[in-house]
Enzyme design. Sequence first.
Site, PDB file in Angstrom:
ATOM      1  N   LYS A 248       0.872  -1.180   0.000  1.00 12.21           N
ATOM      2  CA  LYS A 248       0.000   0.000   0.000  1.00 12.21           C
ATOM      3  C   LYS A 248       0.902   1.220   0.000  1.00 12.21           C
ATOM      4  CE  LYS A 248      -3.990   2.067   2.311  1.00 12.21           C
ATOM      5  NZ  LYS A 248      -3.646   3.447   2.029  1.00 12.21           N
ATOM      6  N   ARG A 253      -3.970   8.494  -5.301  1.00  6.55           N
ATOM      7  CA  ARG A 253      -4.701   7.578  -6.158  1.00  6.55           C
ATOM      8  C   ARG A 253      -4.776   8.228  -7.533  1.00  6.55           C
ATOM      9  NH1 ARG A 253      -8.831   3.664  -4.848  1.00  6.55           N
ATOM     10  NH2 ARG A 253      -9.572   2.747  -6.773  1.00  6.55           N
ATOM     11  N   GLU A 298      -1.010   4.203  -7.934  1.00 11.14           N
ATOM     12  CA  GLU A 298      -0.698   5.194  -6.903  1.00 11.14           C
ATOM     13  C   GLU A 298       0.576   5.922  -7.329  1.00 11.14           C
ATOM     14  OE1 GLU A 298      -2.833   5.418  -4.376  1.00 11.14           O
ATOM     15  OE2 GLU A 298      -1.792   6.350  -2.712  1.00 11.14           O
TER      16      GLU A 298
HETATM   17  P1  AMP Z   1      -7.160   4.808   2.264  1.00  9.54           P
HETATM   18  O1  AMP Z   1      -6.823   6.061   1.519  1.00  9.54           O
HETATM   19  O2  AMP Z   1      -6.425   4.651   3.543  1.00  9.54           O
HETATM   20  O3  AMP Z   1      -8.647   4.578   2.341  1.00  9.54           O
HETATM   21  O4  AMP Z   1      -6.646   3.574   1.376  1.00  9.54           O
HETATM   22  C1  AMP Z   1      -7.079   3.338   0.069  1.00  9.54           C
HETATM   23  C2  AMP Z   1      -6.130   3.980  -0.899  1.00  9.54           C
HETATM   24  O5  AMP Z   1      -4.864   3.359  -0.890  1.00  9.54           O
HETATM   25  C3  AMP Z   1      -6.543   3.872  -2.356  1.00  9.54           C
HETATM   26  O6  AMP Z   1      -7.527   4.812  -2.705  1.00  9.54           O
HETATM   27  C4  AMP Z   1      -5.236   4.132  -3.072  1.00  9.54           C
HETATM   28  O7  AMP Z   1      -5.072   5.519  -3.284  1.00  9.54           O
HETATM   29  C5  AMP Z   1      -4.176   3.700  -2.071  1.00  9.54           C
HETATM   30  N1  AMP Z   1      -3.353   2.558  -2.508  1.00  9.54           N
HETATM   31  C6  AMP Z   1      -2.017   2.461  -2.335  1.00  9.54           C
HETATM   32  N2  AMP Z   1      -1.550   1.311  -2.810  1.00  9.54           N
HETATM   33  C7  AMP Z   1      -2.601   0.644  -3.336  1.00  9.54           C
HETATM   34  C8  AMP Z   1      -2.748  -0.622  -3.975  1.00  9.54           C
HETATM   35  N3  AMP Z   1      -1.726  -1.429  -4.163  1.00  9.54           N
HETATM   36  N4  AMP Z   1      -4.002  -0.977  -4.368  1.00  9.54           N
HETATM   37  C9  AMP Z   1      -5.068  -0.161  -4.159  1.00  9.54           C
HETATM   38  N5  AMP Z   1      -4.983   1.032  -3.553  1.00  9.54           N
HETATM   39  C10 AMP Z   1      -3.768   1.438  -3.145  1.00  9.54           C
END
Ligand code: AMP
Length: 566
Positions: A248, A253, A298
Amino acid sequence: MDYSILVEAYEKLEKTSAKLKKADIIATLIKKTPYDSLDKTVLLLNGKVFPVWSEREIGVANQLMIRAIMRSFGSKKQEVINLFNKKGDLGIVSEQLAKKKKQTTLGVKKLTLEKVFDNIRKIAMQEGKSSQERKLNLIAELLIHAKPNETKYIIRTILEELRIGVAKGIIRDAISKAFNIDKKIVENAWFLYPDYGKIAQIAKKDGEKGLKSVKIKLGRPIIVMLAEKAPSLEEALKSAGECGLEYKYDGMRTMIHKDKEKIWIFTRSLEDVTSAFPDLVKLAKKNIKCEKCIIEGETLAIHPKTRKPQPFQVLSQRIKRKYNIQEMIRKIPIQFNAFDIIYLNGKTLFDKMQLKRRQILEKQIKEQKGIFQLSKMIITNNLEKAKKFYNEALRAGQEGIMVKRLNAKYQPERHVGYWWKVKPTMENLDLVIIGATWGTGKRTGVLGSYILGCRDAKTGDFLECGMLGSGFKEKKTEEGDVTLKDMTKMLKPYIEYTKGNKVKIKPKIVIEVAYEEIQRSPTYKSGYALRFPRFIRLRSPEKSAEEADTLGRIKYLYSIQKGKKK
Ligand code: AMP
């Protein structure tokens, strides 16, 4: 269409908090709105004049609005400010002052919705020399011709705080009701064309059939799939079943649309940031093989020398940048990590399973390691292997991992349990409230956002480290519930002084705060800012301000964040 018709609806909407009733009011309005005015009406119901993906902002601050009110109604500055301090809402201030002004000159010419819409759009377009003056004229032109109650909503729309409680779900329900079409169909069309104004027009003209034939259009963003927070890695593996684990990344995004030589870049909130990222545009042209597609990933900031990932806030300096873009490209280079493909050569891939989409993606990306690459992924549901991968992600300076169910479709927006995020949770902090803002609208008379302070152990001062507004209860239903009213009652005796709608508060009340992350901050005195702080519980009176967490503690937590020390 007369603006007064919309204002009548605004007034009804403001009077009720029931979602069903709100949807009914809007359904009635949009049924009688002519086709040509429908897109503008729906945008204005959302307090907007641009679709979500527009880069435009109206950009009018309270100060300019106060001048516009003075000019339109011949009021004295102090009179406007005094009223503002009392009411906390320049819309209400204007309505009252307009009523006071002689009625004869007011409302002579009926304001149309189109005129209001166009003037507000023009306000957003003003740039450069004497733009403030031009904005002022455009606002005053509307205020002078508006009825007192109309001025209230014009002002709130311009200040981008309409406060009539119309969320997008309500607009969806209203369209569904007005044209008798299933909610799901309305929403599915909106996922692909996220502008309820346009969706309402399609529904009015071509009904269900029209909505069902809405397609992805390259260059127009779509609603993206979201992840759920997993309580632990173990839980995530259990919930996801057969799954792929990915790093992650803590960045932006990014949705890349490619139509042969043309590239667009959109954020998660659908903003078009293509012009701020010419480097990414170039990379996408070079490294995406297919002609027409939408690829998600990302974008990370990386250190120009060490090439190590940098926290999101470093990248954020590039996101809305209009000037010195080339210099920023040198200072803050980026890395793109592709993790999904949702459209390929005319076909939507929503119905393809996660694993299949990944396989398609792998074929379409020409990797340039460390610059434009596939997100790091392994397929396993073995807890030990997953733990190892998770620790490896943290050691590499990433935020955590994503756990993705392999046999899951792409489902825009919903937290449906197809993607789980696993990241270290930060320990809560006990902080002191040192300032606050008087609420507006329904929150008039109540202190809303609170300025948090941490203790400087050397000087004993309290230094700003965040702004908190969430985590309080609407109503008291259980013992221990804390509402904004309770907070206000507690804080009022400690108010030192008031400036505008802001108050300075003696450092007495300590609260426990949860948050997502600690960032460096150039604006807060402590030099740090908590990202997404949330009220957990009151620590006063057990804990005194002198026992609150210190700047040193924040510095330490910042240093170990995201496995930096591992
Ligand atoms: P959060 O912002 O904490 O809700 O986490 C979701 C976000 O993690 C997504 O909207 C992406 O922007 C980000 N992200 C980072 N790495 C990944 C990945 N490998 N797959 C999907 N989302 C990712």
